[in-house]
Design a protein around this motif. Sequence first.
Motif, PDB file in Angstrom:
ATOM      1  N   HIS A 387       0.771  -1.199   0.036  1.00  0.00           N
ATOM      2  CA  HIS A 387       0.059  -0.121   0.044  1.00  0.00           C
ATOM      3  C   HIS A 387       0.844   1.224   0.012  1.00  0.00           C
ATOM      4  CE1 HIS A 387      -3.879  -2.217   1.843  1.00  0.00           C
ATOM      5  NE2 HIS A 387      -3.442  -2.628   0.613  1.00  0.00           N
ATOM      6  N   GLY A 388       1.965   1.183   0.850  1.00  0.00           N
ATOM      7  CA  GLY A 388       2.981   2.242   0.659  1.00  0.00           C
ATOM      8  C   GLY A 388       3.616   2.493  -0.520  1.00  0.00           C
ATOM      9  N   ALA A 389       4.136   1.230  -1.048  1.00  0.00           N
ATOM     10  CA  ALA A 389       4.559   1.656  -2.611  1.00  0.00           C
ATOM     11  C   ALA A 389       3.687   2.149  -3.430  1.00  0.00           C
ATOM     12  CB  ALA A 389       5.058  -0.167  -2.982  1.00  0.00           C
ATOM     13  N   ILE A 390       2.405   1.842  -3.439  1.00  0.00           N
ATOM     14  CA  ILE A 390       1.220   2.406  -4.237  1.00  0.00           C
ATOM     15  C   ILE A 390       1.178   3.851  -4.261  1.00  0.00           C
ATOM     16  CG2 ILE A 390      -1.112   2.531  -4.930  1.00  0.00           C
ATOM     17  CD1 ILE A 390      -1.258  -0.643  -4.384  1.00  0.00           C
ATOM     18  N   ARG A 391       1.537   4.351  -2.881  1.00  0.00           N
ATOM     19  CA  ARG A 391       1.106   5.497  -2.682  1.00  0.00           C
ATOM     20  C   ARG A 391       2.321   6.493  -3.140  1.00  0.00           C
ATOM     21  NH1 ARG A 391      -0.466   4.101   2.648  1.00  0.00           N
ATOM     22  NH2 ARG A 391       1.631   4.493   3.460  1.00  0.00           N
ATOM     23  N   ARG A 392       3.481   6.065  -3.001  1.00  0.00           N
ATOM     24  CA  ARG A 392       4.798   6.628  -3.381  1.00  0.00           C
ATOM     25  C   ARG A 392       4.957   6.814  -4.931  1.00  0.00           C
ATOM     26  NH1 ARG A 392       6.773   3.486   0.892  1.00  0.00           N
ATOM     27  NH2 ARG A 392       7.423   1.807  -0.539  1.00  0.00           N
ATOM     28  N   LEU A 393       4.626   5.572  -5.457  1.00  0.00           N
ATOM     29  CA  LEU A 393       4.689   5.464  -7.011  1.00  0.00           C
ATOM     30  C   LEU A 393       3.818   6.207  -7.540  1.00  0.00           C
ATOM     31  CD1 LEU A 393       5.816   1.671  -7.449  1.00  0.00           C
ATOM     32  CD2 LEU A 393       7.330   4.004  -7.694  1.00  0.00           C
ATOM     33  N   THR A 394       2.623   6.390  -7.182  1.00  0.00           N
ATOM     34  CA  THR A 394       1.518   7.034  -7.923  1.00  0.00           C
ATOM     35  C   THR A 394       1.307   8.534  -7.764  1.00  0.00           C
ATOM     36  OG1 THR A 394      -0.167   6.570  -6.285  1.00  0.00           O
ATOM     37  CG2 THR A 394       0.302   4.731  -8.037  1.00  0.00           C
ATOM     38  N   ILE A 516      12.814  12.923 -16.456  1.00  0.00           N
ATOM     39  CA  ILE A 516      11.350  12.542 -16.537  1.00  0.00           C
ATOM     40  C   ILE A 516      10.683  12.880 -14.992  1.00  0.00           C
ATOM     41  CG2 ILE A 516       9.849  10.427 -16.536  1.00  0.00           C
ATOM     42  CD1 ILE A 516      11.064  11.102 -19.086  1.00  0.00           C
ATOM     43  N   GLY A 517      10.133  13.871 -14.912  1.00  0.00           N
ATOM     44  CA  GLY A 517       9.864  14.525 -13.799  1.00  0.00           C
ATOM     45  C   GLY A 517       8.656  13.837 -12.819  1.00  0.00           C
ATOM     46  N   ASP A 518       7.970  12.675 -13.381  1.00  0.00           N
ATOM     47  CA  ASP A 518       6.951  12.040 -12.367  1.00  0.00           C
ATOM     48  C   ASP A 518       7.634  10.765 -12.006  1.00  0.00           C
ATOM     49  OD1 ASP A 518       3.931  11.873 -11.965  1.00  0.00           O
ATOM     50  OD2 ASP A 518       4.719   9.770 -12.807  1.00  0.00           O
ATOM     51  N   LEU A 519       7.351  10.623 -10.799  1.00  0.00           N
ATOM     52  CA  LEU A 519       8.284   9.606  -9.904  1.00  0.00           C
ATOM     53  C   LEU A 519       7.709   7.957 -10.869  1.00  0.00           C
ATOM     54  CD1 LEU A 519      10.236   8.112  -8.118  1.00  0.00           C
ATOM     55  CD2 LEU A 519       8.251   8.279  -6.479  1.00  0.00           C
ATOM     56  N   GLY A 520       6.321   8.127 -10.519  1.00  0.00           N
ATOM     57  CA  GLY A 520       5.758   6.809 -11.091  1.00  0.00           C
ATOM     58  C   GLY A 520       6.128   6.624 -12.507  1.00  0.00           C
ATOM     59  N   LEU A 521       6.000   7.495 -13.450  1.00  0.00           N
ATOM     60  CA  LEU A 521       6.236   7.385 -15.128  1.00  0.00           C
ATOM     61  C   LEU A 521       7.715   6.766 -14.983  1.00  0.00           C
ATOM     62  CD1 LEU A 521       5.578   7.549 -17.787  1.00  0.00           C
ATOM     63  CD2 LEU A 521       6.193   9.784 -17.859  1.00  0.00           C
ATOM     64  N   ARG A 522       8.678   7.535 -14.229  1.00  0.00           N
ATOM     65  CA  ARG A 522       9.984   7.244 -14.459  1.00  0.00           C
ATOM     66  C   ARG A 522      10.217   5.783 -14.100  1.00  0.00           C
ATOM     67  NH1 ARG A 522      11.958  10.888 -11.647  1.00  0.00           N
ATOM     68  NH2 ARG A 522      12.234  10.063  -9.568  1.00  0.00           N
ATOM     69  N   HIS A 523       9.719   5.154 -12.998  1.00  0.00           N
ATOM     70  CA  HIS A 523      10.056   3.851 -12.911  1.00  0.00           C
ATOM     71  C   HIS A 523       9.246   2.898 -13.572  1.00  0.00           C
ATOM     72  CE1 HIS A 523      11.780   5.543  -8.960  1.00  0.00           C
ATOM     73  NE2 HIS A 523      12.019   4.249  -8.703  1.00  0.00           N
ATOM     74  N   LEU A 524       8.297   3.222 -14.295  1.00  0.00           N
ATOM     75  CA  LEU A 524       7.658   2.314 -15.299  1.00  0.00           C
ATOM     76  C   LEU A 524       8.558   2.237 -16.693  1.00  0.00           C
ATOM     77  CD1 LEU A 524       3.960   3.663 -15.258  1.00  0.00           C
ATOM     78  CD2 LEU A 524       4.624   1.420 -14.682  1.00  0.00           C
ATOM     79  N   LEU A 525       9.193   3.603 -17.068  1.00  0.00           N
ATOM     80  CA  LEU A 525      10.033   3.423 -17.977  1.00  0.00           C
ATOM     81  C   LEU A 525      11.360   2.766 -17.568  1.00  0.00           C
ATOM     82  CD1 LEU A 525       9.475   7.197 -19.210  1.00  0.00           C
ATOM     83  CD2 LEU A 525       8.837   5.215 -20.409  1.00  0.00           C
ATOM     84  N   LEU A 526      11.815   3.012 -16.566  1.00  0.00           N
ATOM     85  CA  LEU A 526      13.079   2.107 -16.054  1.00  0.00           C
ATOM     86  C   LEU A 526      12.917   0.678 -16.191  1.00  0.00           C
ATOM     87  CD1 LEU A 526      14.311   4.203 -12.959  1.00  0.00           C
ATOM     88  CD2 LEU A 526      15.695   3.667 -14.980  1.00  0.00           C
ATOM     89  N   ARG A 527      11.796   0.199 -15.708  1.00  0.00           N
ATOM     90  CA  ARG A 527      11.595  -1.307 -15.688  1.00  0.00           C
ATOM     91  C   ARG A 527      11.566  -1.726 -17.396  1.00  0.00           C
ATOM     92  NH1 ARG A 527       7.506  -4.209 -17.729  1.00  0.00           N
ATOM     93  NH2 ARG A 527       7.187  -6.322 -16.933  1.00  0.00           N
ATOM     94  N   ARG A 528      10.846  -0.991 -18.136  1.00  0.00           N
ATOM     95  CA  ARG A 528      10.862  -1.276 -19.362  1.00  0.00           C
ATOM     96  C   ARG A 528      12.165  -1.184 -20.023  1.00  0.00           C
ATOM     97  NH1 ARG A 528      10.296   1.411 -24.585  1.00  0.00           N
ATOM     98  NH2 ARG A 528       9.150  -0.042 -26.123  1.00  0.00           N
ATOM     99  N   LEU A 529      12.954  -0.189 -19.770  1.00  0.00           N
ATOM    100  CA  LEU A 529      14.367  -0.246 -20.330  1.00  0.00           C
ATOM    101  C   LEU A 529      15.199  -1.454 -19.884  1.00  0.00           C
ATOM    102  CD1 LEU A 529      16.672   1.484 -21.678  1.00  0.00           C
ATOM    103  CD2 LEU A 529      16.929   2.794 -19.496  1.00  0.00           C
ATOM    104  N   HIS A 530      15.001  -1.945 -18.472  1.00  0.00           N
ATOM    105  CA  HIS A 530      15.720  -2.996 -18.084  1.00  0.00           C
ATOM    106  C   HIS A 530      15.297  -4.499 -19.029  1.00  0.00           C
ATOM    107  CE1 HIS A 530      16.110  -6.835 -15.512  1.00  0.00           C
ATOM    108  NE2 HIS A 530      17.236  -6.237 -15.381  1.00  0.00           N
ATOM    109  N   HIS A 531      14.034  -4.438 -19.662  1.00  0.00           N
ATOM    110  CA  HIS A 531      13.776  -5.517 -20.063  1.00  0.00           C
ATOM    111  C   HIS A 531      14.042  -5.543 -21.856  1.00  0.00           C
ATOM    112  CE1 HIS A 531      11.893  -7.620 -16.865  1.00  0.00           C
ATOM    113  NE2 HIS A 531      11.140  -6.588 -16.311  1.00  0.00           N
ATOM    114  N   LEU A 532      14.470  -4.319 -22.246  1.00  0.00           N
ATOM    115  CA  LEU A 532      14.427  -4.069 -23.460  1.00  0.00           C
ATOM    116  C   LEU A 532      15.477  -5.122 -24.245  1.00  0.00           C
ATOM    117  CD1 LEU A 532      14.818  -0.533 -24.268  1.00  0.00           C
ATOM    118  CD2 LEU A 532      12.847  -1.904 -24.876  1.00  0.00           C
ATOM    119  N   GLN A 533      16.428  -5.657 -23.199  1.00  0.00           N
ATOM    120  CA  GLN A 533      17.467  -6.422 -23.540  1.00  0.00           C
ATOM    121  C   GLN A 533      17.638  -7.533 -22.626  1.00  0.00           C
ATOM    122  OE1 GLN A 533      21.015  -4.471 -25.163  1.00  0.00           O
ATOM    123  NE2 GLN A 533      19.971  -2.992 -26.547  1.00  0.00           N
ATOM    124  N   PRO A 534      18.374  -8.503 -22.732  1.00  0.00           N
ATOM    125  CA  PRO A 534      18.362  -9.448 -21.745  1.00  0.00           C
ATOM    126  C   PRO A 534      19.452  -9.134 -20.616  1.00  0.00           C
ATOM    127  CG  PRO A 534      18.635 -10.502 -23.968  1.00  0.00           C
ATOM    128  CD  PRO A 534      18.594  -9.217 -24.215  1.00  0.00           C
TER     129      PRO A 534
END
Length: 710
Positions: A387-394, A516-534
Motif C-alpha cells: 500500500h505504501g509503494a502504491i502511494r509513493r509510486l502514484t 522524467i519529472g514524474d516518479l511513477g512514470l520514471r519507474h515504469l520506463l526504467l522497468r521497460r528499459l531493463h527488459h529491452l535487452q536480456p
Amino acid sequence: MSDDLGLQKLLDDEGFVARILGRTRSGRNRKVLYGPDLPVVLLSGGPGMGKGRLLRCIRSEFGPHVPTAHVDCASARYRDEADQHAETRSEITEVLRGTAAQLGAWEGHGGAISTPRLYAGLAAVAASGRRASTAALVGEVRRHDDLMPSGSFWGGLLNRAARNYAGALAAFVTGPLTAPLITLLVEELLARLSKDGGAALAACYGEYSGAGGQPRQGLLSLGSDFQQGGEPRRYAESFLFRALRDDIEGAYGALGGRMRRVGRPALLLDHADTALGRRLVKPVLEDRETGHHDRLVIFATARRTDGGRFLYRAGDTARDSPGRWLPSEGGLPLWSRPPGGVPGLASPSRGVLLVRMPVLTRDQQEEQTSRLQVRRPDEHASLLPLHGAIRRLTGGRPLSVTRLAEATSLLDSPEGRTAWDLLDVPLSTGDATPGRPVAEILLDALVVRQLPEELPPQQRAHWLDLLTHLSVAHDAECAQSLMRARQAGRDGGLSAYRIAELLEDSGWPHCPRHFIGDLGLRHLLLRRLHHLQPGGAALREDHTLVQDDCRALGDGRPDALFGTVAAHRMHHHLASDGAESVADYLTQSLSTRNTREWCEELLAIAGAPLLGGLGGTDDRRARALGEAPEVAGDARRRLVDRLLHAVWLCEDPTQPPDDAVNGVLKSALDWLSVDAPHGAEVLAHRARDWSGLADSRQPLQPCACTNHIG
C-alpha cells in the motif's frame, strides 16, 4: 474504480457541477453559480488524472436532468466524415452536427432542443460547393434533414411548409438551375419561413460580417467564406457554433422553455487542448468577451496545468490570467470576468476558469485498494508495504492507483513482495487476449495513447522508446547526450530540449533533478528499459553512455545537480555497476572535500535507482547493517560503505521505510564525526537532520517528484 472516487467535491449536491448546471445528480434544482456571463470550465491535469472520467460522470449522472452533449476532440471520426466531402464539410461542421443531434435526442424536461439556426447555416454550407454536381450538393443538404424540427418547421410554420421546402430541394435535382444552388436554396428557405422564423434568422445571420441585418446576405456570405478556406472558413465555422448556441438560447428563452426547462445545458469537450478543441473553444471565449452571452456550460479538458496552448500563449498580465480553483481548497470558486478588457484585444483566458483535477488522498487510495482486495486477516500486515509503494509510486494519480491496486489483489501471497513485483503482475484487459504486466498497461494508457499533439509523425512510433532511454537522465544536458547516441543515423531526430517541451505539453510535471519529472512514470520506463535487452543490457548501456560523457568533461568540473562531474559519474556507476568504486570514491573524497559538499554529493549519488531491484540481488540492507561478509577496506571505508547503503535505501521510493536502516544513518554519521579530519560539526548536524527525516518517512533530499512522500 468507483466512477466518482476522488470527485465527490465536484459532483455532490452542493458541489461545483451541480451549482453551475443548476441541477443535482438526483434532479433537484440548485441556485446557479455566476450570472449570464459564464466561464469556460477547463479541467486541467496530466494523463491518468480522471478528466475523461469526470466528463463521463457528468454525462451519465447529470445528463438525464439537463441536456448534455459529448465530443471527443481527439477522435478521428470528425476528420474522416469531413474528408468524405471536403468541399462542404469540415471537422467543425461535423462536430456541430453531432452536437445538435445529441441535443435533438434529449427526452428530459422541456423535450428535445431544436437547432433551426444551425440547420440553415449547415444547409447553406452544403449548397455552396462549386465543383460537385447539383445532385451531390442536394444530397449534402438533405444529409441535415434530421436537424429539422419535428412537428413544425420553425415556430409557427406548419408541416405543409416544410413539405413544400423538401419538395423544392428535390426539384433542384431534376430541373434547370437559374442561379447557384446556394442562392436558390437560401431564397426557398426564407420564403417558407413564418414571421417568427424570419425574425430568428434575421437576429442570427443578420449579424454575420457584412450582412447588414439581412439574413439572406448573411447565409450567402457564410457559404462563400466557407469555400474560401483559411481565415474566412474559420470565421464561418465560429459563426455556426454561435448559431447553435443561439438555438439553445431560443429553446430556453421561448415561453414554453421558460416554463419547462430547468438548469443549464452542458457541452463536454474531451481532449480540448487539441487543434480541434481550441478551434471550438476560442470563438466562444471571444464572443463572451464581447458581450455575446449564452447559457451553455462548456466543460473542456486540457493536460497542461496552465490550461493549454491557446491559453498559455495568450496575454501574460495579471488582468488576463484565467481564474483558478483547486477542489481541495473547499468551497466554490468565485469567478467574474476581470474589468477593463478591450474588445478584440483582450486575452481569451479572461473567460476561463481553470479547475485542477484532484489527486486521490491517502484515505481514498486506501479505500480503492481495500475495495479491490479480499484477504485473510493474517495477510493484512504484509499488504501494508505494498500500500505504501502504491502511494509513493502514484502520487495519487487515479488511474495508476487503480491499476496497482488491481495488481495487488492478484498476488497469491503479498509477503516479501516489492513495488517492482507489482509492476510485473499480469492484468486482463477484458478481451480474449492474455493478461499483460500492469506496467505495460499503464505505459500504453499514459504514454502511447497520450502522444503530444506537436510530436512529428516520423517520431510517433519512437516516442515511448525515447522516453524509456531518458528515464536514466537528470538534466537536459545529460538527456541530450543520450539522445545523440540513441538517434544517431535517424533523420528528423528530437533534441532533449524539444522532448522536455513535449512532455510539458502532455501534462507531465517538471522536476529540476530528473528529466522524467514524474516518479511513477520514471519507474515504469526504467522497468521497460531493463527488459529491452536480456540481463538489463540496455539499462547498463545508457548509464555507461552518461559515464563516458562525464569522463570526457573531466571529473573535477562543477556539476549543477551533483556538485562535481565525478559525483554525477558515480551516480550512474552505482545504478549500473554496484557500490565498490563509489564507496572508494566517497572514502577518498571525505578527507579532501568540503564536508558540507561531501554530504550533498553523497545524497545525489545515492539517489540512483537499483538495477538489482529489477531482477538482481538486493544486498543493501545487509551492507547497511554491517552484516554483509567480506566488505573490503579499513574501518573508515567500511563505515562509509554502510552509510552509502543506508542512504541508498532511504532514498529508494520503491522500498518501505526500515527503522533499523534509519538508525544506521545517525550512528554512522556520528562515528564518522569522531575522527573526521574536518567538518565534524557538519556530520553531527547531518546525523540529527537525516535521521529525523528518515524517522518521519521523508526523503532526505527534497525533490519535486517526491514531495508527496511522507
